[in-house]
Design a protein around this motif. Structure first.
Motif, PDB file in Angstrom:
ATOM      1  N   ARG A 108      30.383  46.594  28.849  1.00  0.00           N
ATOM      2  CA  ARG A 108      30.864  45.212  28.798  1.00  0.00           C
ATOM      3  C   ARG A 108      31.890  45.061  27.662  1.00  0.00           C
ATOM      4  O   ARG A 108      31.753  45.694  26.617  1.00  0.00           O
ATOM      5  CB  ARG A 108      29.699  44.255  28.560  1.00  0.00           C
ATOM      6  CG  ARG A 108      28.534  44.431  29.543  1.00  0.00           C
ATOM      7  CD  ARG A 108      27.370  43.514  29.189  1.00  0.00           C
ATOM      8  NE  ARG A 108      26.166  43.848  29.932  1.00  0.00           N
ATOM      9  CZ  ARG A 108      25.879  43.411  31.162  1.00  0.00           C
ATOM     10  NH1 ARG A 108      26.761  42.632  31.778  1.00  0.00           N
ATOM     11  NH2 ARG A 108      24.759  43.746  31.756  1.00  0.00           N
ATOM     12  N   PRO A 109      32.883  44.198  27.836  1.00  0.00           N
ATOM     13  CA  PRO A 109      33.857  43.993  26.768  1.00  0.00           C
ATOM     14  C   PRO A 109      33.293  43.219  25.589  1.00  0.00           C
ATOM     15  O   PRO A 109      33.791  43.310  24.465  1.00  0.00           O
ATOM     16  CB  PRO A 109      34.978  43.211  27.459  1.00  0.00           C
ATOM     17  CG  PRO A 109      34.289  42.508  28.593  1.00  0.00           C
ATOM     18  CD  PRO A 109      33.213  43.448  29.050  1.00  0.00           C
ATOM     19  N   PHE A 110      32.243  42.459  25.836  1.00  0.00           N
ATOM     20  CA  PHE A 110      31.578  41.694  24.776  1.00  0.00           C
ATOM     21  C   PHE A 110      30.141  41.427  25.232  1.00  0.00           C
ATOM     22  O   PHE A 110      29.804  41.556  26.412  1.00  0.00           O
ATOM     23  CB  PHE A 110      32.297  40.383  24.473  1.00  0.00           C
ATOM     24  CG  PHE A 110      32.556  39.527  25.686  1.00  0.00           C
ATOM     25  CD1 PHE A 110      31.596  38.629  26.166  1.00  0.00           C
ATOM     26  CD2 PHE A 110      33.772  39.628  26.372  1.00  0.00           C
ATOM     27  CE1 PHE A 110      31.833  37.855  27.277  1.00  0.00           C
ATOM     28  CE2 PHE A 110      34.017  38.849  27.497  1.00  0.00           C
ATOM     29  CZ  PHE A 110      33.049  37.957  27.956  1.00  0.00           C
ATOM     30  N   GLU A 111      29.281  41.087  24.291  1.00  0.00           N
ATOM     31  CA  GLU A 111      27.871  40.877  24.578  1.00  0.00           C
ATOM     32  C   GLU A 111      27.675  39.842  25.689  1.00  0.00           C
ATOM     33  O   GLU A 111      28.176  38.715  25.609  1.00  0.00           O
ATOM     34  CB  GLU A 111      27.141  40.409  23.313  1.00  0.00           C
ATOM     35  CG  GLU A 111      25.630  40.454  23.416  1.00  0.00           C
ATOM     36  CD  GLU A 111      25.090  41.872  23.444  1.00  0.00           C
ATOM     37  OE1 GLU A 111      24.105  42.105  24.173  1.00  0.00           O
ATOM     38  OE2 GLU A 111      25.644  42.729  22.739  1.00  0.00           O
ATOM     39  N   GLY A 112      26.974  40.237  26.724  1.00  0.00           N
ATOM     40  CA  GLY A 112      26.696  39.327  27.826  1.00  0.00           C
ATOM     41  C   GLY A 112      27.821  39.167  28.821  1.00  0.00           C
ATOM     42  O   GLY A 112      27.681  38.440  29.810  1.00  0.00           O
ATOM     43  N   GLY A 113      28.941  39.829  28.588  1.00  0.00           N
ATOM     44  CA  GLY A 113      30.081  39.706  29.487  1.00  0.00           C
ATOM     45  C   GLY A 113      29.902  40.535  30.748  1.00  0.00           C
ATOM     46  O   GLY A 113      28.991  41.359  30.848  1.00  0.00           O
ATOM     47  N   PRO A 114      30.779  40.349  31.726  1.00  0.00           N
ATOM     48  CA  PRO A 114      30.709  41.142  32.959  1.00  0.00           C
ATOM     49  C   PRO A 114      31.119  42.575  32.672  1.00  0.00           C
ATOM     50  O   PRO A 114      31.924  42.834  31.773  1.00  0.00           O
ATOM     51  CB  PRO A 114      31.707  40.445  33.884  1.00  0.00           C
ATOM     52  CG  PRO A 114      32.700  39.836  32.942  1.00  0.00           C
ATOM     53  CD  PRO A 114      31.907  39.396  31.752  1.00  0.00           C
ATOM     54  N   ARG A 115      30.572  43.513  33.407  1.00  0.00           N
ATOM     55  CA  ARG A 115      30.957  44.910  33.208  1.00  0.00           C
ATOM     56  C   ARG A 115      32.440  45.072  33.510  1.00  0.00           C
ATOM     57  O   ARG A 115      32.986  44.459  34.433  1.00  0.00           O
ATOM     58  CB  ARG A 115      30.108  45.811  34.100  1.00  0.00           C
ATOM     59  CG  ARG A 115      28.624  45.701  33.777  1.00  0.00           C
ATOM     60  CD  ARG A 115      27.782  46.615  34.645  1.00  0.00           C
ATOM     61  NE  ARG A 115      26.373  46.289  34.505  1.00  0.00           N
ATOM     62  CZ  ARG A 115      25.593  46.669  33.493  1.00  0.00           C
ATOM     63  NH1 ARG A 115      26.094  47.436  32.540  1.00  0.00           N
ATOM     64  NH2 ARG A 115      24.314  46.317  33.433  1.00  0.00           N
ATOM     65  N   MET A 116      33.097  45.908  32.721  1.00  0.00           N
ATOM     66  CA  MET A 116      34.552  46.023  32.806  1.00  0.00           C
ATOM     67  C   MET A 116      35.035  46.467  34.182  1.00  0.00           C
ATOM     68  O   MET A 116      36.139  46.122  34.605  1.00  0.00           O
ATOM     69  CB  MET A 116      35.066  46.970  31.724  1.00  0.00           C
ATOM     70  CG  MET A 116      34.879  46.441  30.329  1.00  0.00           C
ATOM     71  SD  MET A 116      35.745  47.436  29.105  1.00  0.00           S
ATOM     72  CE  MET A 116      34.942  49.012  29.349  1.00  0.00           C
ATOM     73  N   ALA A 117      34.226  47.237  34.891  1.00  0.00           N
ATOM     74  CA  ALA A 117      34.635  47.721  36.213  1.00  0.00           C
ATOM     75  C   ALA A 117      34.859  46.588  37.196  1.00  0.00           C
ATOM     76  O   ALA A 117      35.563  46.751  38.197  1.00  0.00           O
ATOM     77  CB  ALA A 117      33.580  48.677  36.769  1.00  0.00           C
ATOM     78  N   PHE A 118      34.271  45.425  36.920  1.00  0.00           N
ATOM     79  CA  PHE A 118      34.425  44.278  37.806  1.00  0.00           C
ATOM     80  C   PHE A 118      35.600  43.387  37.416  1.00  0.00           C
ATOM     81  O   PHE A 118      35.812  42.339  38.018  1.00  0.00           O
ATOM     82  CB  PHE A 118      33.132  43.458  37.833  1.00  0.00           C
ATOM     83  CG  PHE A 118      31.943  44.220  38.356  1.00  0.00           C
ATOM     84  CD1 PHE A 118      32.003  44.918  39.544  1.00  0.00           C
ATOM     85  CD2 PHE A 118      30.748  44.233  37.636  1.00  0.00           C
ATOM     86  CE1 PHE A 118      30.910  45.626  40.026  1.00  0.00           C
ATOM     87  CE2 PHE A 118      29.645  44.934  38.107  1.00  0.00           C
ATOM     88  CZ  PHE A 118      29.728  45.630  39.303  1.00  0.00           C
ATOM     89  N   GLY A 119      36.354  43.804  36.400  1.00  0.00           N
ATOM     90  CA  GLY A 119      37.507  43.028  35.962  1.00  0.00           C
ATOM     91  C   GLY A 119      38.718  43.221  36.866  1.00  0.00           C
ATOM     92  O   GLY A 119      38.769  44.128  37.695  1.00  0.00           O
ATOM     93  N   ASP A 120      39.710  42.383  36.663  1.00  0.00           N
ATOM     94  CA  ASP A 120      40.915  42.422  37.499  1.00  0.00           C
ATOM     95  C   ASP A 120      41.950  43.429  37.021  1.00  0.00           C
ATOM     96  O   ASP A 120      42.926  43.701  37.720  1.00  0.00           O
ATOM     97  CB  ASP A 120      41.575  41.032  37.542  1.00  0.00           C
ATOM     98  CG  ASP A 120      40.682  39.987  38.189  1.00  0.00           C
ATOM     99  OD1 ASP A 120      39.900  40.359  39.085  1.00  0.00           O
ATOM    100  OD2 ASP A 120      40.783  38.814  37.798  1.00  0.00           O
ATOM    101  N   ASP A 121      41.764  43.971  35.825  1.00  0.00           N
ATOM    102  CA  ASP A 121      42.776  44.850  35.250  1.00  0.00           C
ATOM    103  C   ASP A 121      42.443  46.334  35.378  1.00  0.00           C
ATOM    104  O   ASP A 121      43.062  47.180  34.737  1.00  0.00           O
ATOM    105  CB  ASP A 121      42.999  44.512  33.780  1.00  0.00           C
ATOM    106  CG  ASP A 121      41.714  44.593  32.955  1.00  0.00           C
ATOM    107  OD1 ASP A 121      40.629  44.694  33.563  1.00  0.00           O
ATOM    108  OD2 ASP A 121      41.805  44.548  31.714  1.00  0.00           O
ATOM    109  N   VAL A 122      41.465  46.681  36.211  1.00  0.00           N
ATOM    110  CA  VAL A 122      41.101  48.085  36.411  1.00  0.00           C
ATOM    111  C   VAL A 122      42.099  48.726  37.372  1.00  0.00           C
ATOM    112  O   VAL A 122      42.346  48.192  38.458  1.00  0.00           O
ATOM    113  CB  VAL A 122      39.675  48.214  36.987  1.00  0.00           C
ATOM    114  CG1 VAL A 122      39.315  49.677  37.203  1.00  0.00           C
ATOM    115  CG2 VAL A 122      38.666  47.547  36.063  1.00  0.00           C
ATOM    116  N   PRO A 123      42.718  49.865  37.013  1.00  0.00           N
ATOM    117  CA  PRO A 123      43.652  50.547  37.913  1.00  0.00           C
ATOM    118  C   PRO A 123      43.007  50.819  39.266  1.00  0.00           C
ATOM    119  O   PRO A 123      41.827  51.185  39.339  1.00  0.00           O
ATOM    120  CB  PRO A 123      43.974  51.848  37.163  1.00  0.00           C
ATOM    121  CG  PRO A 123      43.764  51.510  35.722  1.00  0.00           C
ATOM    122  CD  PRO A 123      42.599  50.565  35.708  1.00  0.00           C
TER     123      PRO A 123
END
Length: 215
Positions: A108-123
């Motif tokens: 996660r990018p920060f505590e309690g945040g969504p896992r980064m793989a679910f973000g919009d900026d993943v190649p």
């Protein structure tokens, strides 16, 4: 001495874990779709596809610890999450500890945040695999059998066969939030990542939890 089964034991991560486990004197069995060209002394190598439910049952049977290092690629891409759910169920039934090697995107990018793989900026080329592994982490946290002793390890961002690094004998452990060193870097060598995995097996510190490893 523990009976350790490594799923994907001839791949980059798996082979490093197999090597470190054998060095420590554990009874090690490797499962993989392809035979190894460089077997470790004392390790039992099984060539089989874990798509086959019978092979999954065989792999988990009699193991004290099962470490899954598989990748959702090729023939394993479809149904990968279900395959891991089944492995968790089998480990729960047999009493084996279940360790899963995930990816940096499972953090996660920060505590309690969504896992980064679910973000919009993943190649795009990394999105599907990252989301699959992140989903497995979510499933373990939210729906793992209550008696399953599991752990989920995410390596640093700069981790993989493209940057094997060297064995230093050191590493740093974090939680499920991304970490960087004083220079803003995130890296761990294959040998030192395996060291962290075996230290967790030999001296459990993360039960039913995700953690990260980097320098």
């Amino acid at each position: 001495m523990a009976r350790i089964t490594v799923l994907g034991g001839t791949g980059y991560t798996g082979s490093n874990i197999v090597k470190e486990a054998a060095r420590r004197g554990h009874e090690v069995t490797s499962y993989s779709r392809k035979p190894t060209e460089n077997p470790e002394r004392g390790v039992s190598y099984v060539t089989a596809s874990l798509i086959d439910s019978t092979e999954r049952e065989r792999a988990v049977a009699d193991a004290d610890v099962v470490v899954a290092t598989l990748a959702p690629r090729g023939e394993m891409e479809a149904g990968f999450v279900d395959l891991y759910d089944d492995l968790a169920t089998l480990a729960s039934a047999s009493g084996a500890r279940f360790g899963v090697i995930g990816g940096f995107g499972s953090l996660r990018p920060f505590e309690g945040g969504p896992r980064m793989a679910f973000g919009d900026d993943v190649p795009a080329e990394y999105a599907a695999e990252g989301q699959t592994l992140a989903t497995i982490a979510e499933n373990l946290e939210k729906a793992a059998p209550k008696n399953l002793d599991w752990f989920f390890i995410s390596p640093a961002a700069g981790y993989g066969s493209y940057a094997p690094g060297e064995a230093t004998g050191r590493y740093r452990v974090g939680g499920d939030v991304v970490q960087f060193d004083e220079n803003g870097q995130s890296f761990i060598s294959g040998a030192d990542f395996a060291l962290a995995v075996l230290d967790e097996i030999d001296t459990p510190a993360h039960r039913r939890a995700q953690f990260s490893v980097m320098y």
